[in-house]
Design a protein around this motif. Structure first.
Motif, mmCIF file in Angstrom:
data_model
loop_
_atom_site.group_PDB
_atom_site.id
_atom_site.type_symbol
_atom_site.label_atom_id
_atom_site.label_comp_id
_atom_site.label_asym_id
_atom_site.label_seq_id
_atom_site.Cartn_x
_atom_site.Cartn_y
_atom_site.Cartn_z
ATOM 1 N N SER A 25 0.855 -1.194 0.000
ATOM 2 C CA SER A 25 0.000 0.000 0.000
ATOM 3 C C SER A 25 0.883 1.234 0.000
ATOM 4 O O SER A 25 1.309 1.713 1.042
ATOM 5 N N ARG A 26 1.151 1.748 -1.176
ATOM 6 C CA ARG A 26 2.073 2.882 -1.298
ATOM 7 C C ARG A 26 1.298 4.196 -1.280
ATOM 8 O O ARG A 26 1.260 4.939 -2.260
ATOM 9 N N ASN A 27 0.655 4.465 -0.169
ATOM 10 C CA ASN A 27 -0.010 5.744 0.045
ATOM 11 C C ASN A 27 0.708 6.450 1.184
ATOM 12 O O ASN A 27 0.778 5.922 2.303
ATOM 13 N N LEU A 28 1.254 7.600 0.901
ATOM 14 C CA LEU A 28 2.090 8.303 1.865
ATOM 15 C C LEU A 28 1.540 9.695 2.105
ATOM 16 O O LEU A 28 1.216 10.423 1.160
ATOM 17 N N VAL A 29 1.398 10.061 3.383
ATOM 18 C CA VAL A 29 0.934 11.389 3.785
ATOM 19 C C VAL A 29 2.084 12.089 4.485
ATOM 20 O O VAL A 29 2.594 11.600 5.494
ATOM 21 N N LEU A 30 2.483 13.231 3.954
ATOM 22 C CA LEU A 30 3.576 14.009 4.529
ATOM 23 C C LEU A 30 3.008 15.262 5.179
ATOM 24 O O LEU A 30 2.504 16.151 4.501
ATOM 25 N N PHE A 31 3.033 15.310 6.507
ATOM 26 C CA PHE A 31 2.608 16.491 7.251
ATOM 27 C C PHE A 31 3.838 17.358 7.459
ATOM 28 O O PHE A 31 4.768 16.979 8.189
ATOM 29 N N LEU A 32 3.831 18.532 6.852
ATOM 30 C CA LEU A 32 5.012 19.395 6.856
ATOM 31 C C LEU A 32 4.736 20.669 7.640
ATOM 32 O O LEU A 32 3.806 21.415 7.325
ATOM 33 N N ASN A 105 -7.010 7.453 -5.243
ATOM 34 C CA ASN A 105 -7.116 6.154 -5.904
ATOM 35 C C ASN A 105 -6.102 5.212 -5.280
ATOM 36 O O ASN A 105 -4.899 5.319 -5.524
ATOM 37 N N ALA A 106 -6.592 4.291 -4.454
ATOM 38 C CA ALA A 106 -5.691 3.424 -3.694
ATOM 39 C C ALA A 106 -4.931 2.454 -4.582
ATOM 40 O O ALA A 106 -3.942 1.857 -4.137
ATOM 41 N N SER A 107 -5.348 2.270 -5.823
ATOM 42 C CA SER A 107 -4.653 1.336 -6.703
ATOM 43 C C SER A 107 -3.337 1.899 -7.216
ATOM 44 O O SER A 107 -2.479 1.159 -7.685
ATOM 45 N N ASN A 108 -3.159 3.204 -7.155
ATOM 46 C CA ASN A 108 -1.934 3.857 -7.611
ATOM 47 C C ASN A 108 -1.228 4.519 -6.424
ATOM 48 O O ASN A 108 -1.877 4.906 -5.443
ATOM 49 N N LEU A 146 -9.001 8.877 6.255
ATOM 50 C CA LEU A 146 -8.419 7.832 5.421
ATOM 51 C C LEU A 146 -8.714 6.451 5.979
ATOM 52 O O LEU A 146 -8.968 5.500 5.230
ATOM 53 N N GLN A 147 -8.723 6.312 7.306
ATOM 54 C CA GLN A 147 -9.029 5.026 7.915
ATOM 55 C C GLN A 147 -10.475 4.635 7.675
ATOM 56 O O GLN A 147 -10.782 3.465 7.393
ATOM 57 N N GLU A 148 -11.387 5.600 7.783
ATOM 58 C CA GLU A 148 -12.804 5.307 7.542
ATOM 59 C C GLU A 148 -13.061 4.907 6.097
ATOM 60 O O GLU A 148 -14.002 4.151 5.821
ATOM 61 N N ARG A 149 -12.254 5.402 5.193
ATOM 62 C CA ARG A 149 -12.420 5.049 3.785
ATOM 63 C C ARG A 149 -11.683 3.775 3.415
ATOM 64 O O ARG A 149 -11.672 3.356 2.255
ATOM 65 N N GLY A 150 -11.043 3.126 4.411
ATOM 66 C CA GLY A 150 -10.377 1.860 4.180
ATOM 67 C C GLY A 150 -9.090 1.965 3.391
ATOM 68 O O GLY A 150 -8.678 0.995 2.743
ATOM 69 N N ILE A 151 -8.443 3.105 3.431
ATOM 70 C CA ILE A 151 -7.206 3.318 2.686
ATOM 71 C C ILE A 151 -6.021 3.081 3.619
ATOM 72 O O ILE A 151 -5.924 3.695 4.692
ATOM 73 N N HIS A 152 -5.138 2.178 3.229
ATOM 74 C CA HIS A 152 -3.926 1.939 4.004
ATOM 75 C C HIS A 152 -2.871 2.984 3.625
ATOM 76 O O HIS A 152 -2.659 3.261 2.448
ATOM 77 N N PHE A 153 -2.209 3.517 4.623
ATOM 78 C CA PHE A 153 -1.298 4.624 4.361
ATOM 79 C C PHE A 153 -0.203 4.665 5.413
ATOM 80 O O PHE A 153 -0.313 4.059 6.486
#
Length: 412
Positions: A25-32, A105-108, A146-153
């Protein structure tokens, strides 16, 4: 294993973050954030009791976590570019975060960069506490959505520069101000300068440690990260010539309620017979909101020889700043501008670097004037006292008890 006191270099940071690039699951959130240190987590939680600004339990709830107490400023400065080069990410920038409106789009692979609001620049602890608490709420809203939408990150929470810097007492005396024209760049410099090129040549260089606006005394717009870090700014409308230069900065939706914002810095280069040389001057600053509302400011106090760059510690609309932006129309009165450590050059740029900087601060500062006036007053009192003492005379005639009484006429 990270040892206490170890500063993670850019190469070490890349190695530590490599698992993020190879997981499924290559979803990355950067809090800057603009400023942050490991000490902030303990200082604010212990000093203010129940008012702990860090309410999120991301580290405890996540399957794995990594805390790096100290990372090299150069590593965090170029972190975003390293992440972008690590894979084919879909980059999404967000300032005022409303993730429910973002299409993920969690597939990308997705890279979401969240620009948190800056901490207070006046070193007030309560304001800093409130800013960190608000940023913590933003982090909570984003991760929960993001957790409620089922997206792993995966999440990275960091800052561009440290908020607390410890210096050895034996080297404090050796510290002195160095501008960007110095050969060795300061390791704590937050952002690289913004450059405008024509062909293969750089014609404008612009740098500031803080670049913020306030609309109608309520809406704060921090453009620092968008201008220098992510460079989410359009500079295509900038113009360069031998006599006139215009730096145009266009932003799309910098905050909610403003669809577009353009800021122009107008500079001229003229020959002055008195000094027998050319001088470059920042004449005015213009702000165009949504293509309709036009605000213009006249600039006072920013000039330098045409071969030099101009540097000012504080530039803005406040009367206390050495370089002031004076509103020239009614619309300009609705804006407050704050720029710290401004350095700009629009002419005669060599090797894509700032030339020697001419500071806008005059030689006679208010402190020097106070010292001179006080010294003159004390010197006048001393001179007057010496003059009065020198006017004192002794008697040249004395009363003889065996002779007639001595009479001194009133005229003497």
């Amino acid at each position: 294993a990270v040892h206490e006191g170890q500063v993670i270099s850019a190469q070490e940071l890349t190695v530590l973050l490599r698992p993020l690039f190879t997981q499924n699951s290559r979803n990355l959130v950067l809090f800057l954030q603009d400023r942050l240190s490991i000490d902030d987590f303990t200082y604010f939680s212990e000093s203010y009791g129940n008012k702990n600004p860090f309410q999120n339990e991301i580290l405890q709830s996540s399957p794995s976590s990594l805390v790096l107490p100290a990372v090299d400023c150069e590593a965090t400065k170029h972190l975003l570019s390293v992440l972008q080069e690590s894979g084919d990410w879909k980059l999404t920038n967000a300032t005022n975060v409303n993730v429910s409106q973002l299409e993920v789009n969690a597939s990308n692979p997705n890279l979401l960069v969240v620009q948190l609001q800056p901490l207070a620049s006046d070193s007030k602890e309560i304001s800093t506490l409130e800013a960190i608490a608000e940023n913590d709420k933003i982090i909570g809203r984003v991760t929960m959505d993001l957790q409620e939408r089922g997206i792993h990150f995966s999440v990275i929470y960091t800052a561009v520069r440290p908020s607390r810097i410890s210096r050895r007492t034996d080297v404090v005396a050796e510290i002195r101000r160095q501008l960007m024209a110095a050969e060795e760049e300061d390791s704590l410099s937050s952002y690289p300068p913004l450059n405008v090129t024509t062909g293969n040549f750089t014609c404008i260089l612009f740098h500031a440690s803080n670049f913020s606006l306030k609309a109608n005394s309520s809406v704060l717009i921090d453009l620092t990260n968008a201008t220098f870090l992510t460079q989410n700014v359009d500079i295509s409308a900038s113009e360069c010539s031998d006599s006139n230069t215009t730096l145009s900065l266009k932003y799309t939706k910098p905050v909610n309620g403003i669809s577009s914002l353009e800021i122009r810095f107008l500079m001229t280069s003229k020959f002055y017979e008195v000094s027998a040389r050319k001088w470059s001057t920042l004449d005015s600053v213009e702000i165009v909101q949504d293509g309709e509302k036009f605000a213009r400011f006249n600039v006072s106090g920013i000039s330098a020889p045409a071969e030099y760059s101009s540097h000012c510690q504080l530039v803005g609309t406040s009367n206390l700043y050495p370089a002031r932006l004076v509103p020239s129309n009614n619309e300009a009165k609705n804006w407050d501008v704050f720029i710290s450590k401004l350095q700009i050059q629009g002419f005669n740029i060599i090797n894509n670097q700032f030339s020697y900087a001419s500071d806008c601060t005059g030689f006679f500062t208010p402190g020097i004037w106070m010292g001179l006036v006080t010294s003159i007053i004390l010197l006048w009192i001393l001179t007057y006292g010496i003059h009065m003492i020198m006017q004192l005379t002794t008697n040249n005639r004395f009363d003889d008890p065996k002779g007639p009484a001595l009479s001194v006429p009133q005229t003497e």
